[in-house]
Scaffold this motif. Structure first.
Motif, PDB file in Angstrom:
ATOM      1  N   ASP A  12       4.460  77.093  25.404  1.00  0.00           N
ATOM      2  CA  ASP A  12       5.376  77.048  24.238  1.00  0.00           C
ATOM      3  C   ASP A  12       4.418  76.870  22.848  1.00  0.00           C
ATOM      4  O   ASP A  12       4.745  77.550  21.927  1.00  0.00           O
ATOM      5  CB  ASP A  12       6.207  75.876  24.316  1.00  0.00           C
ATOM      6  N   ARG A  13       3.394  76.195  22.919  1.00  0.00           N
ATOM      7  CA  ARG A  13       2.603  75.922  21.889  1.00  0.00           C
ATOM      8  C   ARG A  13       1.249  76.532  21.775  1.00  0.00           C
ATOM      9  O   ARG A  13       0.345  76.313  20.907  1.00  0.00           O
ATOM     10  CB  ARG A  13       2.584  74.446  21.444  1.00  0.00           C
ATOM     11  N   LEU A  14       0.861  77.096  23.128  1.00  0.00           N
ATOM     12  CA  LEU A  14      -0.648  77.368  23.035  1.00  0.00           C
ATOM     13  C   LEU A  14      -0.682  78.943  23.761  1.00  0.00           C
ATOM     14  O   LEU A  14       0.079  79.570  24.459  1.00  0.00           O
ATOM     15  CB  LEU A  14      -1.419  76.489  23.913  1.00  0.00           C
ATOM     16  N   GLN A  15      -1.878  79.395  23.466  1.00  0.00           N
ATOM     17  CA  GLN A  15      -2.279  80.507  24.059  1.00  0.00           C
ATOM     18  C   GLN A  15      -3.551  80.257  24.727  1.00  0.00           C
ATOM     19  O   GLN A  15      -4.658  79.882  24.013  1.00  0.00           O
ATOM     20  CB  GLN A  15      -2.491  81.763  23.431  1.00  0.00           C
ATOM     21  N   LEU A  97     -10.325  69.097  23.982  1.00  0.00           N
ATOM     22  CA  LEU A  97      -9.804  69.544  22.580  1.00  0.00           C
ATOM     23  C   LEU A  97     -10.365  68.924  21.608  1.00  0.00           C
ATOM     24  O   LEU A  97     -11.314  67.890  21.827  1.00  0.00           O
ATOM     25  CB  LEU A  97      -8.575  68.922  22.541  1.00  0.00           C
ATOM     26  N   VAL A  98     -10.657  69.573  20.350  1.00  0.00           N
ATOM     27  CA  VAL A  98     -11.246  68.725  19.138  1.00  0.00           C
ATOM     28  C   VAL A  98     -10.323  67.732  18.829  1.00  0.00           C
ATOM     29  O   VAL A  98      -9.234  67.589  19.101  1.00  0.00           O
ATOM     30  CB  VAL A  98     -11.097  69.737  18.110  1.00  0.00           C
ATOM     31  N   ALA A  99     -11.049  66.872  18.330  1.00  0.00           N
ATOM     32  CA  ALA A  99     -10.434  65.321  18.135  1.00  0.00           C
ATOM     33  C   ALA A  99      -9.094  65.214  17.333  1.00  0.00           C
ATOM     34  O   ALA A  99      -8.157  64.970  17.709  1.00  0.00           O
ATOM     35  CB  ALA A  99     -11.358  64.422  17.278  1.00  0.00           C
ATOM     36  N   GLY A 103      -3.869  63.846  21.548  1.00  0.00           N
ATOM     37  CA  GLY A 103      -2.514  62.978  21.405  1.00  0.00           C
ATOM     38  C   GLY A 103      -1.406  63.607  21.459  1.00  0.00           C
ATOM     39  O   GLY A 103      -0.291  62.910  21.059  1.00  0.00           O
ATOM     40  N   TYR A 104      -1.554  64.689  21.256  1.00  0.00           N
ATOM     41  CA  TYR A 104      -0.048  65.602  21.336  1.00  0.00           C
ATOM     42  C   TYR A 104       0.471  66.184  22.306  1.00  0.00           C
ATOM     43  O   TYR A 104       1.262  66.839  22.399  1.00  0.00           O
ATOM     44  CB  TYR A 104      -0.189  66.638  20.167  1.00  0.00           C
ATOM     45  N   GLY A 105      -0.219  65.982  23.726  1.00  0.00           N
ATOM     46  CA  GLY A 105       0.042  66.552  24.839  1.00  0.00           C
ATOM     47  C   GLY A 105      -0.403  67.973  24.849  1.00  0.00           C
ATOM     48  O   GLY A 105       0.120  68.804  26.092  1.00  0.00           O
ATOM     49  N   LEU A 106      -1.241  68.585  24.190  1.00  0.00           N
ATOM     50  CA  LEU A 106      -1.706  69.885  24.369  1.00  0.00           C
ATOM     51  C   LEU A 106      -2.601  69.961  25.588  1.00  0.00           C
ATOM     52  O   LEU A 106      -2.544  71.068  26.253  1.00  0.00           O
ATOM     53  CB  LEU A 106      -2.109  70.173  23.107  1.00  0.00           C
ATOM     54  N   ALA A 107      -3.508  69.170  25.736  1.00  0.00           N
ATOM     55  CA  ALA A 107      -4.314  69.000  26.938  1.00  0.00           C
ATOM     56  C   ALA A 107      -3.387  69.177  28.168  1.00  0.00           C
ATOM     57  O   ALA A 107      -3.711  70.021  29.106  1.00  0.00           O
ATOM     58  CB  ALA A 107      -5.453  68.175  26.843  1.00  0.00           C
ATOM     59  N   THR A 108      -2.314  68.482  28.342  1.00  0.00           N
ATOM     60  CA  THR A 108      -1.513  68.417  29.629  1.00  0.00           C
ATOM     61  C   THR A 108      -0.888  69.735  29.618  1.00  0.00           C
ATOM     62  O   THR A 108      -0.714  70.295  30.688  1.00  0.00           O
ATOM     63  CB  THR A 108      -0.604  67.206  29.441  1.00  0.00           C
ATOM     64  N   GLU A 109      -0.518  70.369  28.621  1.00  0.00           N
ATOM     65  CA  GLU A 109       0.221  71.603  28.572  1.00  0.00           C
ATOM     66  C   GLU A 109      -0.637  72.634  28.992  1.00  0.00           C
ATOM     67  O   GLU A 109      -0.372  73.482  29.750  1.00  0.00           O
ATOM     68  CB  GLU A 109       0.966  71.727  27.154  1.00  0.00           C
ATOM     69  N   ALA A 110      -1.855  72.790  28.310  1.00  0.00           N
ATOM     70  CA  ALA A 110      -2.892  73.653  28.742  1.00  0.00           C
ATOM     71  C   ALA A 110      -3.120  73.780  30.216  1.00  0.00           C
ATOM     72  O   ALA A 110      -3.344  74.776  31.045  1.00  0.00           O
ATOM     73  CB  ALA A 110      -4.094  73.661  27.754  1.00  0.00           C
ATOM     74  N   VAL A 139      -4.441  62.799  31.498  1.00  0.00           N
ATOM     75  CA  VAL A 139      -4.117  64.076  31.523  1.00  0.00           C
ATOM     76  C   VAL A 139      -4.052  64.487  33.073  1.00  0.00           C
ATOM     77  O   VAL A 139      -3.013  65.158  33.380  1.00  0.00           O
ATOM     78  CB  VAL A 139      -4.982  65.170  30.771  1.00  0.00           C
ATOM     79  N   ALA A 140      -5.216  64.144  33.589  1.00  0.00           N
ATOM     80  CA  ALA A 140      -5.246  64.582  35.113  1.00  0.00           C
ATOM     81  C   ALA A 140      -3.927  63.906  35.899  1.00  0.00           C
ATOM     82  O   ALA A 140      -3.614  64.513  36.719  1.00  0.00           O
ATOM     83  CB  ALA A 140      -6.648  64.145  35.590  1.00  0.00           C
ATOM     84  N   ALA A 141      -3.779  62.630  35.618  1.00  0.00           N
ATOM     85  CA  ALA A 141      -2.754  62.043  36.401  1.00  0.00           C
ATOM     86  C   ALA A 141      -1.439  62.497  36.091  1.00  0.00           C
ATOM     87  O   ALA A 141      -0.548  62.876  37.167  1.00  0.00           O
ATOM     88  CB  ALA A 141      -2.683  60.448  36.072  1.00  0.00           C
ATOM     89  N   LYS A 142      -0.985  63.069  34.891  1.00  0.00           N
ATOM     90  CA  LYS A 142       0.227  63.622  34.581  1.00  0.00           C
ATOM     91  C   LYS A 142       0.210  64.909  35.085  1.00  0.00           C
ATOM     92  O   LYS A 142       1.196  65.401  35.508  1.00  0.00           O
ATOM     93  CB  LYS A 142       0.312  63.760  33.085  1.00  0.00           C
ATOM     94  N   SER A 143      -0.697  65.703  35.560  1.00  0.00           N
ATOM     95  CA  SER A 143      -0.854  66.747  35.982  1.00  0.00           C
ATOM     96  C   SER A 143      -0.833  66.943  37.536  1.00  0.00           C
ATOM     97  O   SER A 143      -1.200  67.919  38.051  1.00  0.00           O
ATOM     98  CB  SER A 143      -2.288  67.706  35.623  1.00  0.00           C
ATOM     99  N   GLY A 144      -0.842  65.833  38.379  1.00  0.00           N
ATOM    100  CA  GLY A 144      -0.675  65.681  39.649  1.00  0.00           C
ATOM    101  C   GLY A 144      -2.226  65.505  40.571  1.00  0.00           C
ATOM    102  O   GLY A 144      -2.080  65.593  41.555  1.00  0.00           O
ATOM    103  N   PHE A 145      -3.235  65.129  39.818  1.00  0.00           N
ATOM    104  CA  PHE A 145      -4.445  64.719  40.327  1.00  0.00           C
ATOM    105  C   PHE A 145      -4.259  63.595  41.047  1.00  0.00           C
ATOM    106  O   PHE A 145      -4.435  62.457  40.277  1.00  0.00           O
ATOM    107  CB  PHE A 145      -5.737  64.760  39.351  1.00  0.00           C
TER     108      PHE A 145
END
Length: 164
Positions: A12-15, A97-99, A103-110, A139-145
């Motif tokens: 939705d927010r990234l490529q 990500l750059v600093a 904090g916006y969930g972008l790493a989790t989304e990617a 991020v890892a925990a949210k992603s199922g690691f």
């Protein structure tokens, strides 16, 4: 098939754009390309450039903010999947990500978008994360690691996400 990965991945927010020779050459040489956030590339991005192989669909990618139309980080696998000790195909992933973009969930989304591709290929994914990097661990925990294999030679926690 484990060796098939699309070059472009969109959320939705990234490529997530697979790196090419021009991008890697610029990262390695310190050249700045148009469309890069002022803080990109980070040291980790320069490290990822050492893993790049032309035409490898499992290699590093730029995380591009569609809203800002800027490269704000990188994500990717450390090469094609290899059979683990239990013969399950496995690959390592790294992301950052750059600093300003944190904090916006972008790493989790990617990460979620890239993990979906690994799942489709039947590949298990691992990540090595410094124990004091609370944001990356979240991020890892949210992603199922969910699996922990202990530590690697750098003292990072090795986390595993089963293939789905």
């Amino acid at each position: 098939m484990a060796d098939q990965q699309p070059a472009g991945v969109r959320t939705d927010r990234l490529q997530l754009v697979l790196w090419d020779e021009v991008t890697v050459r610029a990262i390695r040489s310190g050249e700045r390309l148009p469309g890069w956030h002022p803080e990109f590339p980070r040291e980790d991005d320069r490290g990822a450039a050492t893993l790049w192989h032309d035409g490898d669909p499992w290699g590093p990618r730029s995380i591009v903010s569609l809203k800002q139309r800027l490269v704000i980080g990188s994500i990717g696998f450390f090469g094609p999947p290899q059979p683990a000790d239990d013969e399950v195909p496995e690959v390592e992933v790294g992301y950052g990500l750059v600093a300003e973009a944190r904090g916006y969930g972008l790493a989790t989304e990617a990460l979620g978008a890239l993990l979906a591709r690994a799942d489709a290929a039947g590949v298990r994914v691992r990540a090595s994360i410094a124990p004091d990097n609370a944001a990356s661990l979240r991020v890892a925990a949210k992603s199922g690691f969910t699996g922990v294999r202990g530590s690697n030679e750098d003292g990072e926690l090795v986390l595993v996400r089963p293939a789905r």
